[in-house]
Design a protein around this motif. Structure first.
Motif, PDB file in Angstrom:
ATOM      1  N   GLU A 131       0.810  -1.223   0.000  1.00  0.00           N
ATOM      2  CA  GLU A 131       0.000   0.000   0.000  1.00  0.00           C
ATOM      3  C   GLU A 131       0.839   1.267   0.000  1.00  0.00           C
ATOM      4  OE1 GLU A 131      -3.235   0.183  -0.307  1.00  0.00           O
ATOM      5  OE2 GLU A 131      -3.613  -1.987  -0.176  1.00  0.00           O
ATOM      6  N   ALA A 132       1.808   1.349   0.904  1.00  0.00           N
ATOM      7  CA  ALA A 132       2.502   2.627   1.108  1.00  0.00           C
ATOM      8  C   ALA A 132       3.938   2.610   0.616  1.00  0.00           C
ATOM      9  CB  ALA A 132       2.464   3.008   2.597  1.00  0.00           C
ATOM     10  N   GLY A 133       4.434   1.453   0.210  1.00  0.00           N
ATOM     11  CA  GLY A 133       5.799   1.391  -0.316  1.00  0.00           C
ATOM     12  C   GLY A 133       6.870   1.458   0.758  1.00  0.00           C
ATOM     13  N   HIS A 134       6.513   1.265   2.044  1.00  0.00           N
ATOM     14  CA  HIS A 134       7.547   1.238   3.085  1.00  0.00           C
ATOM     15  C   HIS A 134       8.561   0.138   2.766  1.00  0.00           C
ATOM     16  CE1 HIS A 134       4.169   2.980   5.693  1.00  0.00           C
ATOM     17  NE2 HIS A 134       5.090   3.919   5.616  1.00  0.00           N
ATOM     18  N   ILE A 135       9.839   0.482   2.904  1.00  0.00           N
ATOM     19  CA  ILE A 135      10.891  -0.507   2.655  1.00  0.00           C
ATOM     20  C   ILE A 135      11.180  -1.229   3.962  1.00  0.00           C
ATOM     21  CG2 ILE A 135      13.273  -0.866   1.872  1.00  0.00           C
ATOM     22  CD1 ILE A 135      11.571   0.336  -0.308  1.00  0.00           C
ATOM     23  N   ILE A 136      11.089  -2.540   3.932  1.00  0.00           N
ATOM     24  CA  ILE A 136      11.193  -3.334   5.156  1.00  0.00           C
ATOM     25  C   ILE A 136      12.253  -4.413   4.967  1.00  0.00           C
ATOM     26  CG2 ILE A 136       9.888  -4.814   6.754  1.00  0.00           C
ATOM     27  CD1 ILE A 136       8.646  -2.050   6.439  1.00  0.00           C
ATOM     28  N   SER A 137      13.155  -4.523   5.941  1.00  0.00           N
ATOM     29  CA  SER A 137      14.128  -5.619   5.818  1.00  0.00           C
ATOM     30  C   SER A 137      14.016  -6.607   6.977  1.00  0.00           C
ATOM     31  CB  SER A 137      15.547  -5.064   5.708  1.00  0.00           C
ATOM     32  OG  SER A 137      15.795  -4.187   6.756  1.00  0.00           O
ATOM     33  N   ALA A 138      13.172  -6.288   7.975  1.00  0.00           N
ATOM     34  CA  ALA A 138      12.964  -7.248   9.065  1.00  0.00           C
ATOM     35  C   ALA A 138      11.532  -7.097   9.570  1.00  0.00           C
ATOM     36  CB  ALA A 138      13.950  -6.966  10.199  1.00  0.00           C
ATOM     37  N   TRP A 139      10.953  -8.188   9.969  1.00  0.00           N
ATOM     38  CA  TRP A 139       9.592  -8.134  10.487  1.00  0.00           C
ATOM     39  C   TRP A 139       9.419  -9.274  11.464  1.00  0.00           C
ATOM     40  CZ3 TRP A 139      10.963  -8.915   5.411  1.00  0.00           C
ATOM     41  CH2 TRP A 139      10.950 -10.246   4.987  1.00  0.00           C
ATOM     42  N   GLU A 140       8.367  -9.137  12.280  1.00  0.00           N
ATOM     43  CA  GLU A 140       8.105 -10.188  13.260  1.00  0.00           C
ATOM     44  C   GLU A 140       7.367 -11.331  12.554  1.00  0.00           C
ATOM     45  OE1 GLU A 140       6.031 -10.559  17.666  1.00  0.00           O
ATOM     46  OE2 GLU A 140       5.767  -8.755  16.457  1.00  0.00           O
ATOM     47  N   ASP A 141       7.873 -12.539  12.734  1.00  0.00           N
ATOM     48  CA  ASP A 141       7.231 -13.681  12.100  1.00  0.00           C
ATOM     49  C   ASP A 141       6.108 -14.186  12.991  1.00  0.00           C
ATOM     50  OD1 ASP A 141       6.484 -15.849  10.685  1.00  0.00           O
ATOM     51  OD2 ASP A 141       8.347 -16.991  10.962  1.00  0.00           O
ATOM     52  N   VAL A 142       4.864 -13.889  12.585  1.00  0.00           N
ATOM     53  CA  VAL A 142       3.733 -14.397  13.361  1.00  0.00           C
ATOM     54  C   VAL A 142       2.974 -15.447  12.539  1.00  0.00           C
ATOM     55  CG1 VAL A 142       3.460 -12.369  14.843  1.00  0.00           C
ATOM     56  CG2 VAL A 142       2.303 -12.413  12.618  1.00  0.00           C
ATOM     57  N   GLY A 143       3.699 -16.016  11.564  1.00  0.00           N
ATOM     58  CA  GLY A 143       3.119 -17.119  10.792  1.00  0.00           C
ATOM     59  C   GLY A 143       2.273 -16.680   9.618  1.00  0.00           C
ATOM     60  N   GLU A 144       2.212 -15.354   9.370  1.00  0.00           N
ATOM     61  CA  GLU A 144       1.407 -14.897   8.235  1.00  0.00           C
ATOM     62  C   GLU A 144       2.260 -14.884   6.977  1.00  0.00           C
ATOM     63  OE1 GLU A 144      -1.991 -11.610   8.365  1.00  0.00           O
ATOM     64  OE2 GLU A 144      -0.345 -11.176   9.736  1.00  0.00           O
ATOM     65  N   SER A 145       1.679 -15.247   5.835  1.00  0.00           N
ATOM     66  CA  SER A 145       2.418 -15.270   4.593  1.00  0.00           C
ATOM     67  C   SER A 145       1.540 -14.724   3.473  1.00  0.00           C
ATOM     68  CB  SER A 145       2.831 -16.717   4.290  1.00  0.00           C
ATOM     69  OG  SER A 145       3.502 -16.812   3.075  1.00  0.00           O
ATOM     70  N   PRO A 146       1.879 -13.547   2.940  1.00  0.00           N
ATOM     71  CA  PRO A 146       3.003 -12.692   3.301  1.00  0.00           C
ATOM     72  C   PRO A 146       2.793 -12.003   4.654  1.00  0.00           C
ATOM     73  CG  PRO A 146       1.774 -11.753   1.429  1.00  0.00           C
ATOM     74  CD  PRO A 146       1.082 -12.996   1.828  1.00  0.00           C
ATOM     75  N   PRO A 147       3.887 -11.615   5.293  1.00  0.00           N
ATOM     76  CA  PRO A 147       3.756 -10.885   6.556  1.00  0.00           C
ATOM     77  C   PRO A 147       3.170  -9.492   6.327  1.00  0.00           C
ATOM     78  CG  PRO A 147       6.057 -11.490   6.092  1.00  0.00           C
ATOM     79  CD  PRO A 147       5.266 -11.792   4.857  1.00  0.00           C
ATOM     80  N   ARG A 148       2.848  -8.810   7.421  1.00  0.00           N
ATOM     81  CA  ARG A 148       2.272  -7.456   7.343  1.00  0.00           C
ATOM     82  C   ARG A 148       3.348  -6.404   7.577  1.00  0.00           C
ATOM     83  NH1 ARG A 148      -3.100  -7.200   5.767  1.00  0.00           N
ATOM     84  NH2 ARG A 148      -3.778  -9.362   5.877  1.00  0.00           N
ATOM     85  N   CYS A 149       3.147  -5.233   6.983  1.00  0.00           N
ATOM     86  CA  CYS A 149       4.069  -4.118   7.194  1.00  0.00           C
ATOM     87  C   CYS A 149       3.974  -3.649   8.642  1.00  0.00           C
ATOM     88  CB  CYS A 149       3.699  -2.973   6.262  1.00  0.00           C
ATOM     89  SG  CYS A 149       4.618  -1.469   6.572  1.00  0.00           S
ATOM     90  N   PRO A 150       5.108  -3.548   9.360  1.00  0.00           N
ATOM     91  CA  PRO A 150       5.063  -3.113  10.751  1.00  0.00           C
ATOM     92  C   PRO A 150       4.601  -1.660  10.902  1.00  0.00           C
ATOM     93  CG  PRO A 150       7.346  -3.447  10.034  1.00  0.00           C
ATOM     94  CD  PRO A 150       6.459  -3.894   8.913  1.00  0.00           C
ATOM     95  N   HIS A 151       4.655  -0.875   9.829  1.00  0.00           N
ATOM     96  CA  HIS A 151       4.260   0.540   9.917  1.00  0.00           C
ATOM     97  C   HIS A 151       2.774   0.740   9.652  1.00  0.00           C
ATOM     98  CE1 HIS A 151       8.469   1.473  10.126  1.00  0.00           C
ATOM     99  NE2 HIS A 151       8.693   0.891   8.971  1.00  0.00           N
ATOM    100  N   CYS A 152       2.245   0.076   8.613  1.00  0.00           N
ATOM    101  CA  CYS A 152       0.866   0.391   8.224  1.00  0.00           C
ATOM    102  C   CYS A 152      -0.035  -0.841   8.160  1.00  0.00           C
ATOM    103  CB  CYS A 152       0.852   1.136   6.888  1.00  0.00           C
ATOM    104  SG  CYS A 152       1.303   0.115   5.485  1.00  0.00           S
TER     105      CYS A 152
END
Ligand SMILES: [Zn+2]
Length: 260
Positions: A131-152
């Motif tokens: 949605e917002a184009g945030h660049i992410i190189s690490a995220w919390e793995d809560v088993g979702e695939s694809p994971p969610r953006c930690p910002h939005c």
């Protein structure tokens, strides 16, 4: 085998201030990173490219596209930079301005230490939110695939250019600007022969740059080159560093002469 260069080429390499190198599939192959075709085997072979590596596929089946790129990220992470990756780091440290433009997505140039680096096709180690184009190189793995953006909270997508997508604007502009100001342009290994990358050697020639081609199959880059080096890139680039930068041993000997 030691590399020898014509004096005129070596002089221009030694006097250069602004150097651009271009890498692509040949560089990845030298580190045995599986290409798209090579990775597209086993359980993945049943899916078409249009089901795995396009934005339309991602919107239809984000989980499968995400997992395909996770598969490719893991294979890239298992590979190691080769001697040519490290030689390009040496050249970056030697020249006042040295820009490395790569079409590889495996992240090996960054891992080797290249920092003035333009990744035209993005990189597997980064993701961005849809949605917002945030660049992410690490995220919390809560088993979702694809994971969610930690910002939005929107879905993450691979931070690479998929089939049918244009190249990222900032990267393309920066690459063109570097090419249009360089005095040496080095093409390393097989690189893509499609626009806009195929126009870079022409742009370099227009500004009078010396064009070197290393370990590239017959292509527009070798046709236009002022000098062609046929040795494998992982031998040729360290040799080029030795000729241009000199060996550390030589530098030490000159700086600290040994008393008799
Ligand atoms: Zn976001």
């Amino acid at each position: 085998m030691p590399l020898t260069l014509p004096d005129s080429v070596l002089q221009r390499l030694k006097q250069a201030k602004r150097v651009v190198a271009l890498t692509g599939g040949g560089m990845a192959a030298a580190s045995k990173v599986p290409s798209f075709r090579e990775a597209h085997t086993g359980e993945w072979a049943q899916y078409d490219v249009s089901e795995l590596a396009t934005v339309q596929a991602y919107l239809r089946n984000p989980r499968m596209v995400w997992e395909w790129y996770e598969h490719r990220r893991r294979t890239a992470e298992a590979a190691e930079p080769n001697a040519a990756h490290y030689a390009l780091v040496d050249l970056e440290q030697h020249y006042p301005t040295f820009t490395l433009i790569t079409q590889t997505i495996d992240g090996l140039h960054w891992r080797a230490g290249s920092r003035d680096l333009i990744e035209l096709n993005g990189c597997l180690r980064r993701s961005r939110c849809y949605e917002a184009g945030h660049i992410i190189s690490a995220w919390e793995d809560v088993g979702e695939s694809p994971p969610r953006c930690p910002h939005c909270g929107s879905m993450l997508r691979p931070g690479v250019v998929m089939f049918g997508e244009g190249l990222p604007e900032w990267e393309l502009r920066a690459a063109r600007a570097a090419v249009e100001q360089c005095d040496v342009f080095v093409c390393v290994g097989d690189v893509g022969a499609i626009e806009p990358v195929s126009s870079f050697p022409f742009a370099a020639k227009r500004v009078g740059a010396l064009l070197l081609s290393i370990d590239a199959e017959n292509s527009i880059y070798t046709l236009l080159a002022d000098h062609v080096i046929e040795q494998p890139l992982s031998e040729a680039l360290p040799e080029l560093v030795r000729l241009v930068v000199g060996e550390i041993g030589e530098l030490d000997a000159a700086a600290f002469p040994i008393e008799p």
